[in-house]
Design an enzyme around this catalytic site. Structure first.
Site, PDB file in Angstrom:
ATOM      1  N   ARG A  20       0.831  -1.209   0.000  1.00 58.47           N
ATOM      2  CA  ARG A  20       0.000   0.000   0.000  1.00 58.47           C
ATOM      3  C   ARG A  20       0.864   1.258   0.000  1.00 58.47           C
ATOM      4  O   ARG A  20       0.973   1.958  -0.996  1.00 58.47           O
ATOM      5  CB  ARG A  20      -0.949  -0.022   1.209  1.00 58.47           C
ATOM      6  N   ASP A  21       1.522   1.535   1.097  1.00 55.57           N
ATOM      7  CA  ASP A  21       2.317   2.756   1.206  1.00 55.57           C
ATOM      8  C   ASP A  21       3.531   2.706   0.287  1.00 55.57           C
ATOM      9  O   ASP A  21       3.990   3.733  -0.203  1.00 55.57           O
ATOM     10  CB  ASP A  21       2.754   2.943   2.663  1.00 55.57           C
ATOM     11  N   HIS A 209       6.331   4.744  12.466  1.00 56.31           N
ATOM     12  CA  HIS A 209       6.375   4.681  11.004  1.00 56.31           C
ATOM     13  C   HIS A 209       7.365   5.745  10.531  1.00 56.31           C
ATOM     14  O   HIS A 209       7.029   6.928  10.482  1.00 56.31           O
ATOM     15  CB  HIS A 209       4.981   4.954  10.448  1.00 56.31           C
ATOM     16  N   HIS A 211      10.231   7.444   7.849  1.00 63.23           N
ATOM     17  CA  HIS A 211      10.790   7.589   6.509  1.00 63.23           C
ATOM     18  C   HIS A 211      12.263   7.972   6.671  1.00 63.23           C
ATOM     19  O   HIS A 211      12.656   8.583   7.666  1.00 63.23           O
ATOM     20  CB  HIS A 211      10.031   8.656   5.717  1.00 63.23           C
ATOM     21  N   CYS A 242       4.999   9.671   0.025  1.00 61.09           N
ATOM     22  CA  CYS A 242       3.649  10.203   0.253  1.00 61.09           C
ATOM     23  C   CYS A 242       3.282  11.069  -0.940  1.00 61.09           C
ATOM     24  O   CYS A 242       3.992  12.033  -1.251  1.00 61.09           O
ATOM     25  CB  CYS A 242       3.603  11.034   1.548  1.00 61.09           C
ATOM     26  N   ASN A 251      10.138   4.723   2.662  1.00 59.55           N
ATOM     27  CA  ASN A 251       9.931   4.189   3.990  1.00 59.55           C
ATOM     28  C   ASN A 251      11.181   3.484   4.504  1.00 59.55           C
ATOM     29  O   ASN A 251      12.070   3.117   3.744  1.00 59.55           O
ATOM     30  CB  ASN A 251       8.794   3.156   3.955  1.00 59.55           C
TER      31      ASN A 251
END
Length: 301
Positions: A20-21, A209, A211, A242, A251
């Site tokens: 997903r991300d 989470h 980055h 993003c 990420n």
């Protein structure tokens, strides 16, 4: 060889966000069959939670327009959770129609990002989340909450810790089982991480989470572990970003995280060789090498 450090957990859950991300920022549409195989490979590597996709409107994230088809193709394995990101009630409707059992919502810790990402104010975003969470819980779904821009915002600068805590506590108060604190543009540092987790009164129900924009993701993760956090979001191969914040780079790479955790004697249940093989396979399909340092090192033998 593993060398333990005092004050660290014995086991960490890696919340895999690659499908997903990781993929949402890809400009070229990845075929749905590739996505399905990616998710299956991640489960085969030992993941117990793989965030599969999102029900965001295709206009905003075209890469995830095939969410329903993807879920229909998945070979769901016992003991593996496949949550999806749900932005609003329409997204929840789709999730319920397809038998999803766990969802995530995505909030902002800053005013500007709430406007750009959610078309809401910092306060009015909760008007959108409240019915989504309430209905999801009524249907027996588990709900996770992300909070973005927890450490800094490209338009507003550093995010006040008390502002992050206020947003996070309201989300937990709605009934979310876990709150993932996102360093969306990668500006956090270990001391900041420690202070933020401490401001919540402890690590219970928190995840992180990170980055790696400024190379701080692993250092920040270690700080979070020392503060008691036991769930870390990561993306296989370090892919992602993003779409609403251009300064958000990849990420934290799952392989880089697992390498560090293995060296600390912390269990994850993940097979590093299979993760590297998966990232190499995916990189071939994306047409560029994996940004993960561990993948780059191990893929060369």
């Amino acid at each position: 060889m593993a060398y333990r450090m005092e004050g660290l957990p014995e086991r960490v859950t890696v919340y895999e966000v690659g499908p997903r991300d990781g993929l949402q920022n890809e400009s070229a549409i990845v075929p749905v069959e590739v996505k399905a195989e990616f998710v299956d490979r991640l489960a085969d590597a030992g993941h117990t939670v793989v965030e599969a996709t999102s029900f965001v409107h295709p206009k905003w994230v075209p890469q995830l327009a095939d969410a329903a088809e993807l879920l229909g193709r998945l070979d769901r394995r016992p003991g593996v959770r496949y949550p999806v990101l749900v932005p609003n009630e329409r997204g929840l409707d789709r999730a319920l129609e397809l038998g999803v059992t766990e969802i995530a919502i995505f909030a902002s810790a800053t005013e500007t990002f709430a406007a750009k990402n959610l078309n809401r104010t910092l306060e009015s975003q909760f008007d959108m989340f409240e019915p989504v969470v309430a209905r999801a819980l009524e249907h027996g779904l588990d709900v996770r909450a992300y909070v973005s821009m927890c450490f800094g915002d490209p338009w507003e600068g550093p995010t006040p810790i008390e502002q992050v805590v206020a947003v996070g506590e309201r989300l937990l108060g709605l009934g979310c089982y876990q709150l993932s604190l996102g360093d969306t543009i990668g500006v956090g540092t270990p001391g900041h991480v420690t202070a933020l987790i401490g401001a919540f009164g402890g690590p219970d129900r928190l995840a992180v989470h990170f980055h790696d924009t400024y190379g701080q993701a692993l250092g920040n993760t270690l700080a979070a572990l020392k503060a008691g956090v036991t769930t870390v979001d990561a993306s296989t191969g370090g892919i992602g970003g993003c779409p609403y914040a251009e300064s958000a780079t990849g990420n934290l790479a799952t392989e880089d995280l697992v390498w560090m955790l293995r060296g600390l004697g912390i269990e994850t249940g993940l097979d590093l060789d299979k993760l590297v093989s998966t990232s190499t396979w995916l990189a071939e399909r994306l047409g560029r090498p994996s940004p993960s340092r561990v993948v780059q090192a191990l893929a060369k033998g």
